[in-house]
Design a protein around this motif. Sequence first.
Motif, PDB file in Angstrom:
ATOM      1  N   VAL A  95      78.368 -73.627 -11.500  1.00 46.53           N
ATOM      2  CA  VAL A  95      79.751 -74.329 -11.798  1.00 46.53           C
ATOM      3  C   VAL A  95      79.507 -75.855 -12.177  1.00 46.53           C
ATOM      4  O   VAL A  95      78.851 -76.449 -11.540  1.00 46.53           O
ATOM      5  CB  VAL A  95      80.574 -74.284 -10.763  1.00 46.53           C
ATOM      6  CG1 VAL A  95      81.962 -74.766 -10.865  1.00 46.53           C
ATOM      7  CG2 VAL A  95      80.984 -72.947 -10.060  1.00 46.53           C
ATOM      8  N   ASP A  96      79.669 -76.011 -13.525  1.00 50.67           N
ATOM      9  CA  ASP A  96      79.469 -77.575 -13.840  1.00 50.67           C
ATOM     10  C   ASP A  96      80.214 -78.544 -13.312  1.00 50.67           C
ATOM     11  O   ASP A  96      81.457 -78.297 -12.758  1.00 50.67           O
ATOM     12  CB  ASP A  96      79.984 -77.598 -15.668  1.00 50.67           C
ATOM     13  CG  ASP A  96      79.137 -76.479 -16.316  1.00 50.67           C
ATOM     14  OD1 ASP A  96      77.848 -76.151 -15.864  1.00 50.67           O
ATOM     15  OD2 ASP A  96      79.543 -76.126 -17.335  1.00 50.67           O
ATOM     16  N   ALA A 104      79.750 -75.795  -4.331  1.00 51.07           N
ATOM     17  CA  ALA A 104      79.685 -75.173  -5.716  1.00 51.07           C
ATOM     18  C   ALA A 104      79.403 -73.408  -5.430  1.00 51.07           C
ATOM     19  O   ALA A 104      79.629 -72.619  -6.362  1.00 51.07           O
ATOM     20  CB  ALA A 104      78.383 -75.930  -6.410  1.00 51.07           C
ATOM     21  N   ILE A 107      82.573 -71.883  -4.592  1.00 47.96           N
ATOM     22  CA  ILE A 107      83.514 -71.679  -5.839  1.00 47.96           C
ATOM     23  C   ILE A 107      83.060 -70.361  -6.598  1.00 47.96           C
ATOM     24  O   ILE A 107      83.756 -69.686  -7.229  1.00 47.96           O
ATOM     25  CB  ILE A 107      83.480 -73.079  -6.421  1.00 47.96           C
ATOM     26  CG1 ILE A 107      84.070 -73.982  -5.724  1.00 47.96           C
ATOM     27  CG2 ILE A 107      84.072 -72.752  -8.094  1.00 47.96           C
ATOM     28  CD1 ILE A 107      84.129 -75.573  -6.426  1.00 47.96           C
ATOM     29  N   GLN A 108      81.526 -70.470  -6.958  1.00 52.51           N
ATOM     30  CA  GLN A 108      81.065 -69.308  -7.786  1.00 52.51           C
ATOM     31  C   GLN A 108      81.433 -68.112  -7.150  1.00 52.51           C
ATOM     32  O   GLN A 108      81.564 -66.974  -7.697  1.00 52.51           O
ATOM     33  CB  GLN A 108      79.505 -69.474  -8.261  1.00 52.51           C
ATOM     34  CG  GLN A 108      78.505 -69.350  -7.280  1.00 52.51           C
ATOM     35  CD  GLN A 108      78.255 -67.903  -7.338  1.00 52.51           C
ATOM     36  OE1 GLN A 108      78.702 -67.159  -8.041  1.00 52.51           O
ATOM     37  NE2 GLN A 108      77.763 -67.455  -6.140  1.00 52.51           N
ATOM     38  N   THR A 111      85.141 -67.180  -7.267  1.00 45.80           N
ATOM     39  CA  THR A 111      85.360 -66.829  -8.655  1.00 45.80           C
ATOM     40  C   THR A 111      84.941 -65.329  -9.179  1.00 45.80           C
ATOM     41  O   THR A 111      85.905 -64.623  -9.615  1.00 45.80           O
ATOM     42  CB  THR A 111      84.881 -67.702  -9.727  1.00 45.80           C
ATOM     43  OG1 THR A 111      83.520 -67.742  -9.792  1.00 45.80           O
ATOM     44  CG2 THR A 111      85.475 -69.327  -9.677  1.00 45.80           C
ATOM     45  N   ALA A 169      86.777 -77.484 -14.174  1.00 46.49           N
ATOM     46  CA  ALA A 169      85.615 -76.357 -13.942  1.00 46.49           C
ATOM     47  C   ALA A 169      85.758 -75.216 -13.322  1.00 46.49           C
ATOM     48  O   ALA A 169      85.299 -74.034 -13.737  1.00 46.49           O
ATOM     49  CB  ALA A 169      84.780 -77.329 -13.105  1.00 46.49           C
ATOM     50  N   VAL A 170      86.738 -75.223 -12.101  1.00 46.01           N
ATOM     51  CA  VAL A 170      87.006 -73.812 -11.682  1.00 46.01           C
ATOM     52  C   VAL A 170      87.743 -72.875 -12.621  1.00 46.01           C
ATOM     53  O   VAL A 170      87.424 -71.729 -12.644  1.00 46.01           O
ATOM     54  CB  VAL A 170      87.790 -74.108 -10.168  1.00 46.01           C
ATOM     55  CG1 VAL A 170      88.290 -72.862  -9.834  1.00 46.01           C
ATOM     56  CG2 VAL A 170      87.291 -75.048  -9.185  1.00 46.01           C
ATOM     57  N   ALA A 173      85.106 -71.658 -14.857  1.00 48.47           N
ATOM     58  CA  ALA A 173      84.245 -70.701 -14.260  1.00 48.47           C
ATOM     59  C   ALA A 173      84.922 -69.036 -14.021  1.00 48.47           C
ATOM     60  O   ALA A 173      84.575 -68.040 -14.176  1.00 48.47           O
ATOM     61  CB  ALA A 173      83.775 -70.935 -13.053  1.00 48.47           C
ATOM     62  N   ARG A 177      84.112 -65.437 -15.324  1.00 49.75           N
ATOM     63  CA  ARG A 177      83.980 -64.151 -14.622  1.00 49.75           C
ATOM     64  C   ARG A 177      84.958 -63.024 -14.951  1.00 49.75           C
ATOM     65  O   ARG A 177      84.318 -61.983 -15.031  1.00 49.75           O
ATOM     66  CB  ARG A 177      84.089 -64.647 -13.197  1.00 49.75           C
ATOM     67  CG  ARG A 177      82.798 -65.402 -12.663  1.00 49.75           C
ATOM     68  CD  ARG A 177      81.564 -64.248 -12.639  1.00 49.75           C
ATOM     69  NE  ARG A 177      80.621 -65.025 -11.863  1.00 49.75           N
ATOM     70  CZ  ARG A 177      79.567 -64.420 -11.687  1.00 49.75           C
ATOM     71  NH1 ARG A 177      78.904 -63.373 -12.330  1.00 49.75           N
ATOM     72  NH2 ARG A 177      78.397 -65.109 -10.900  1.00 49.75           N
TER      73      ARG A 177
END
Length: 198
Positions: A95-96, A104, A107-108, A111, A169-170, A173, A177
Amino acid sequence: MSAFFGPLEADGRVPPRQQTRAAAFLISAHGALARQFALALPARFDAAWQAELNAQFYRESEIVSLLMRATAWVPDLALSHMTVSWEMAWLPAPVDGIADHPLAQAIQLSTLAHAVHAGIRPAALLPTEANASDPFVMALRRIEFESGRQLQAQILFLKGPDLLPFRDAVSAALERRHAEVRRLWRETLESIGIVSCE
């Protein structure tokens, strides 16, 4: 092509070939989530969202266990290469713009979980005449129920105040997904004669 499983067998059960392919996809997705939740669990919880990771890990494991037992499995040679493409898709995606590694990672993972639980609706593929006492039918309905519950936790985390500085960013991502999960699920359904109604 149909929008539902079938044609059903004489006793109202979903054909074993369709069960096998759909269950393999679901086990791949939920199994990947279970593995990633297990790896993301810290030895000690420092934040409330970490406790939710623990709960989600057990729910994903239950879904995999349920499908393993409820599915009428038949040999499917195409699964070997399909499974490889699915497993590659579930790998963690960076996640940038988020330097905090545990955050992070959460979050990934959230998602991916959000995309799986919101984008895959297996019970919606059951025709009304499906045998309600068939273990596979019951399993799909249970998965859909559990997905709704887990989705609420993922929404609370992804829209929570902790992630407000990373909203763009969220969102990016999450969008990636969702698109990937929808594509893979659509391809899987098409391979067993079901047209996805997105």
